[in-house]
Design a protein around this motif. Structure first.
Motif, PDB file in Angstrom:
ATOM      1  N   LEU A  10       0.725  -1.209   0.110  1.00  0.00           N
ATOM      2  CA  LEU A  10      -0.042  -0.174  -0.045  1.00  0.00           C
ATOM      3  C   LEU A  10       0.918   1.217  -0.055  1.00  0.00           C
ATOM      4  O   LEU A  10       0.620   2.324  -0.592  1.00  0.00           O
ATOM      5  CB  LEU A  10      -0.930   0.211   1.045  1.00  0.00           C
ATOM      6  N   LEU A  11       1.928   1.242   0.735  1.00  0.00           N
ATOM      7  CA  LEU A  11       2.942   2.388   0.809  1.00  0.00           C
ATOM      8  C   LEU A  11       3.548   2.636  -0.648  1.00  0.00           C
ATOM      9  O   LEU A  11       3.516   3.649  -1.297  1.00  0.00           O
ATOM     10  CB  LEU A  11       3.947   2.127   1.889  1.00  0.00           C
ATOM     11  N   GLU A  12       3.819   1.458  -1.199  1.00  0.00           N
ATOM     12  CA  GLU A  12       4.470   1.581  -2.479  1.00  0.00           C
ATOM     13  C   GLU A  12       3.508   1.788  -3.676  1.00  0.00           C
ATOM     14  O   GLU A  12       4.025   2.485  -4.423  1.00  0.00           O
ATOM     15  CB  GLU A  12       5.191   0.332  -2.992  1.00  0.00           C
ATOM     16  N   GLY A  13       2.197   1.667  -3.463  1.00  0.00           N
ATOM     17  CA  GLY A  13       1.289   1.948  -4.469  1.00  0.00           C
ATOM     18  C   GLY A  13       0.875   3.517  -4.111  1.00  0.00           C
ATOM     19  O   GLY A  13       0.538   4.199  -5.313  1.00  0.00           O
ATOM     20  N   VAL A  14       1.024   4.066  -2.995  1.00  0.00           N
ATOM     21  CA  VAL A  14       0.382   5.276  -2.848  1.00  0.00           C
ATOM     22  C   VAL A  14       1.669   6.692  -2.962  1.00  0.00           C
ATOM     23  O   VAL A  14       1.331   7.549  -3.559  1.00  0.00           O
ATOM     24  CB  VAL A  14      -0.317   5.434  -1.333  1.00  0.00           C
ATOM     25  N   ILE A  15       2.576   6.322  -2.387  1.00  0.00           N
ATOM     26  CA  ILE A  15       3.677   7.368  -2.268  1.00  0.00           C
ATOM     27  C   ILE A  15       4.048   7.907  -3.677  1.00  0.00           C
ATOM     28  O   ILE A  15       4.572   8.966  -3.614  1.00  0.00           O
ATOM     29  CB  ILE A  15       4.991   6.753  -1.502  1.00  0.00           C
ATOM     30  N   PRO A  16       4.144   7.108  -4.751  1.00  0.00           N
ATOM     31  CA  PRO A  16       4.749   7.717  -6.052  1.00  0.00           C
ATOM     32  C   PRO A  16       3.784   8.681  -6.284  1.00  0.00           C
ATOM     33  O   PRO A  16       3.925   9.732  -7.136  1.00  0.00           O
ATOM     34  CB  PRO A  16       4.717   6.475  -7.052  1.00  0.00           C
ATOM     35  N   HIS A  17       2.473   8.377  -6.356  1.00  0.00           N
ATOM     36  CA  HIS A  17       1.311   9.599  -6.521  1.00  0.00           C
ATOM     37  C   HIS A  17       1.384  10.961  -5.810  1.00  0.00           C
ATOM     38  O   HIS A  17       1.367  12.022  -6.292  1.00  0.00           O
ATOM     39  CB  HIS A  17      -0.059   8.923  -6.719  1.00  0.00           C
ATOM     40  N   SER A  18       1.670  10.627  -4.427  1.00  0.00           N
ATOM     41  CA  SER A  18       1.735  11.850  -3.667  1.00  0.00           C
ATOM     42  C   SER A  18       3.077  12.530  -4.148  1.00  0.00           C
ATOM     43  O   SER A  18       3.013  13.797  -4.172  1.00  0.00           O
ATOM     44  CB  SER A  18       1.835  11.351  -2.061  1.00  0.00           C
ATOM     45  N   ALA A  19       4.238  11.917  -4.485  1.00  0.00           N
ATOM     46  CA  ALA A  19       5.454  12.386  -4.441  1.00  0.00           C
ATOM     47  C   ALA A  19       5.287  13.238  -5.915  1.00  0.00           C
ATOM     48  O   ALA A  19       5.977  14.223  -6.115  1.00  0.00           O
ATOM     49  CB  ALA A  19       6.664  11.531  -4.672  1.00  0.00           C
ATOM     50  N   LYS A  20       4.510  12.751  -7.031  1.00  0.00           N
ATOM     51  CA  LYS A  20       4.293  13.329  -8.047  1.00  0.00           C
ATOM     52  C   LYS A  20       3.652  14.889  -8.201  1.00  0.00           C
ATOM     53  O   LYS A  20       3.937  15.801  -8.898  1.00  0.00           O
ATOM     54  CB  LYS A  20       3.385  12.405  -9.042  1.00  0.00           C
ATOM     55  N   HIS A  21       2.690  15.068  -6.918  1.00  0.00           N
ATOM     56  CA  HIS A  21       1.991  16.282  -6.925  1.00  0.00           C
ATOM     57  C   HIS A  21       2.451  17.168  -5.762  1.00  0.00           C
ATOM     58  O   HIS A  21       2.104  18.362  -5.746  1.00  0.00           O
ATOM     59  CB  HIS A  21       0.586  15.867  -6.627  1.00  0.00           C
ATOM     60  N   PHE A  22       3.166  16.488  -4.692  1.00  0.00           N
ATOM     61  CA  PHE A  22       3.710  17.321  -3.575  1.00  0.00           C
ATOM     62  C   PHE A  22       4.900  17.401  -3.271  1.00  0.00           C
ATOM     63  O   PHE A  22       5.731  16.300  -3.747  1.00  0.00           O
ATOM     64  CB  PHE A  22       2.850  16.823  -2.291  1.00  0.00           C
ATOM     65  N   GLY A  23       5.420  18.602  -3.016  1.00  0.00           N
ATOM     66  CA  GLY A  23       6.852  18.550  -2.345  1.00  0.00           C
ATOM     67  C   GLY A  23       7.336  17.791  -1.094  1.00  0.00           C
ATOM     68  O   GLY A  23       8.222  17.157  -0.827  1.00  0.00           O
ATOM     69  N   ARG A  24       6.227  17.989  -0.094  1.00  0.00           N
ATOM     70  CA  ARG A  24       6.277  17.420   1.093  1.00  0.00           C
ATOM     71  C   ARG A  24       4.986  17.139   1.600  1.00  0.00           C
ATOM     72  O   ARG A  24       4.063  17.545   0.978  1.00  0.00           O
ATOM     73  CB  ARG A  24       7.099  18.753   2.127  1.00  0.00           C
ATOM     74  N   ALA A  25       4.984  16.044   2.691  1.00  0.00           N
ATOM     75  CA  ALA A  25       3.804  15.973   3.236  1.00  0.00           C
ATOM     76  C   ALA A  25       4.131  15.801   4.701  1.00  0.00           C
ATOM     77  O   ALA A  25       5.171  15.125   5.058  1.00  0.00           O
ATOM     78  CB  ALA A  25       3.309  14.635   2.590  1.00  0.00           C
ATOM     79  N   ILE A  26       3.116  16.199   5.668  1.00  0.00           N
ATOM     80  CA  ILE A  26       3.157  15.744   6.913  1.00  0.00           C
ATOM     81  C   ILE A  26       2.338  14.358   6.802  1.00  0.00           C
ATOM     82  O   ILE A  26       1.344  14.178   6.532  1.00  0.00           O
ATOM     83  CB  ILE A  26       2.517  16.647   7.959  1.00  0.00           C
ATOM     84  N   VAL A  27       3.332  13.332   7.417  1.00  0.00           N
ATOM     85  CA  VAL A  27       2.956  11.843   7.201  1.00  0.00           C
ATOM     86  C   VAL A  27       2.112  11.332   8.717  1.00  0.00           C
ATOM     87  O   VAL A  27       2.545  11.485   9.613  1.00  0.00           O
ATOM     88  CB  VAL A  27       3.999  10.988   7.156  1.00  0.00           C
ATOM     89  N   MET A  28       1.008  10.911   8.433  1.00  0.00           N
ATOM     90  CA  MET A  28       0.082  10.615   9.443  1.00  0.00           C
ATOM     91  C   MET A  28       0.204   8.792   9.076  1.00  0.00           C
ATOM     92  O   MET A  28      -0.582   8.342   8.462  1.00  0.00           O
ATOM     93  CB  MET A  28      -1.175  10.803   9.555  1.00  0.00           C
ATOM     94  N   PRO A  29       1.216   8.158   9.627  1.00  0.00           N
ATOM     95  CA  PRO A  29       1.100   6.758   9.363  1.00  0.00           C
ATOM     96  C   PRO A  29      -0.025   5.897  10.121  1.00  0.00           C
ATOM     97  O   PRO A  29      -0.162   6.042  11.308  1.00  0.00           O
ATOM     98  CB  PRO A  29       2.612   6.269   9.866  1.00  0.00           C
ATOM     99  N   ASN A  30      -0.509   5.158   9.409  1.00  0.00           N
ATOM    100  CA  ASN A  30      -1.542   4.322  10.037  1.00  0.00           C
ATOM    101  C   ASN A  30      -0.981   2.849  10.048  1.00  0.00           C
ATOM    102  O   ASN A  30      -1.370   1.837   9.145  1.00  0.00           O
ATOM    103  CB  ASN A  30      -2.790   4.355   9.130  1.00  0.00           C
ATOM    104  N   LEU A  31      -0.315   2.730  11.081  1.00  0.00           N
ATOM    105  CA  LEU A  31       0.451   1.253  11.192  1.00  0.00           C
ATOM    106  C   LEU A  31      -0.178   0.923  12.628  1.00  0.00           C
ATOM    107  O   LEU A  31      -0.305   1.351  13.517  1.00  0.00           O
ATOM    108  CB  LEU A  31       1.900   1.610  11.052  1.00  0.00           C
ATOM    109  N   LYS A  32      -0.046  -0.652  12.573  1.00  0.00           N
ATOM    110  CA  LYS A  32       0.019  -1.257  14.004  1.00  0.00           C
ATOM    111  C   LYS A  32       1.165  -2.045  14.063  1.00  0.00           C
ATOM    112  O   LYS A  32       1.455  -2.882  13.208  1.00  0.00           O
ATOM    113  CB  LYS A  32      -1.352  -2.141  13.833  1.00  0.00           C
ATOM    114  N   PRO A  33       2.071  -1.629  15.053  1.00  0.00           N
ATOM    115  CA  PRO A  33       1.722  -0.807  16.391  1.00  0.00           C
ATOM    116  C   PRO A  33       1.932   0.614  15.615  1.00  0.00           C
ATOM    117  O   PRO A  33       2.826   0.821  14.776  1.00  0.00           O
ATOM    118  CB  PRO A  33       2.672  -1.123  17.410  1.00  0.00           C
ATOM    119  N   PRO A  34       1.356   1.576  16.447  1.00  0.00           N
ATOM    120  CA  PRO A  34       1.651   3.064  15.649  1.00  0.00           C
ATOM    121  C   PRO A  34       3.237   3.353  15.822  1.00  0.00           C
ATOM    122  O   PRO A  34       4.015   2.929  16.715  1.00  0.00           O
ATOM    123  CB  PRO A  34       0.760   3.814  16.567  1.00  0.00           C
TER     124      PRO A  34
END
Length: 119
Positions: free
Chosen positions: A51-75
Motif C-alpha cells: 500500500l505504501l509503494e502504491g500510494v507514495i509515488p502519486h503523492s510525490a508526483k504532486h506534492f513537494g512535502r507531506a506531513i505523514v500520518m502513518p496508519n500502522l499497527k503498532p503505531p
C-alpha cells in the motif's frame, strides 16, 4: 488604496476591518494566473508494504512535502520508529524524487518528555 502595476491589471488593497470599500479588479481583458509550483500535503495517511509503494509515488508526483500520518499497527510512538518508517518511505519513492516526508509521532500517555524533545 489602488496600486497600479506594470501590466494592465490593478491590485486592490483594503483594510481587513472594512470590506465594504472593496472594488472589482480591472484587468481590461488580460488573464491573470496563479501558479502553485508544488504544494505540500499537510495530512497524508500512509500504510506500509504494498500500500505504501502504491500510494507514495502519486503523492510525490504532486506534492513537494507531506506531513505523514502513518496508519500502522503498532503505531509510530518513538523517534527511532519514525526514522525507520521514513527510510521505508524514501525507499518506496521513484528515482530522482525530491519529495520530503515530514514525520509525526503518535502521542500516548506513555510518551515521555524526553522522547518528544528527541523527536
Amino acid at each position: 488604496m489602488i496600486k497600479t502595476l506594470p501590466f494592465p491589471c490593478q491590485v486592490l488593497r483594503f483594510s481587513s476591518k472594512n470590506f465594504e470599500d472593496q472594488k472589482r479588479l480591472n484587468c481590461k481583458g488580460t488573464r491573470m494566473q496563479l501558479s502553485i509550483t508544488q504544494p505540500d500535503d499537510w495530512h497524508l495517511h500512509l500504510r506500509d508494504g504494498d500500500l505504501l509503494e502504491g500510494v507514495i509515488p502519486h503523492s510525490a508526483k504532486h506534492f513537494g512535502r507531506a506531513i505523514v500520518m502513518p496508519n500502522l499497527k503498532p503505531p509510530i510512538t518513538t523517534t527511532a520508529a519514525a526514522l525507520a518508517y521514513r527510510e521505508s518511505i524514501l525507499k518506496a519513492l521513484p528515482k530522482h524524487s525530491s519529495f520530503t516526508p515530514l514525520m509525526t509521532l503518535y502521542l500516548t500517555d506513555m510518551t515521555s518528555r524526553d522522547e518528544i524533545k528527541h523527536a
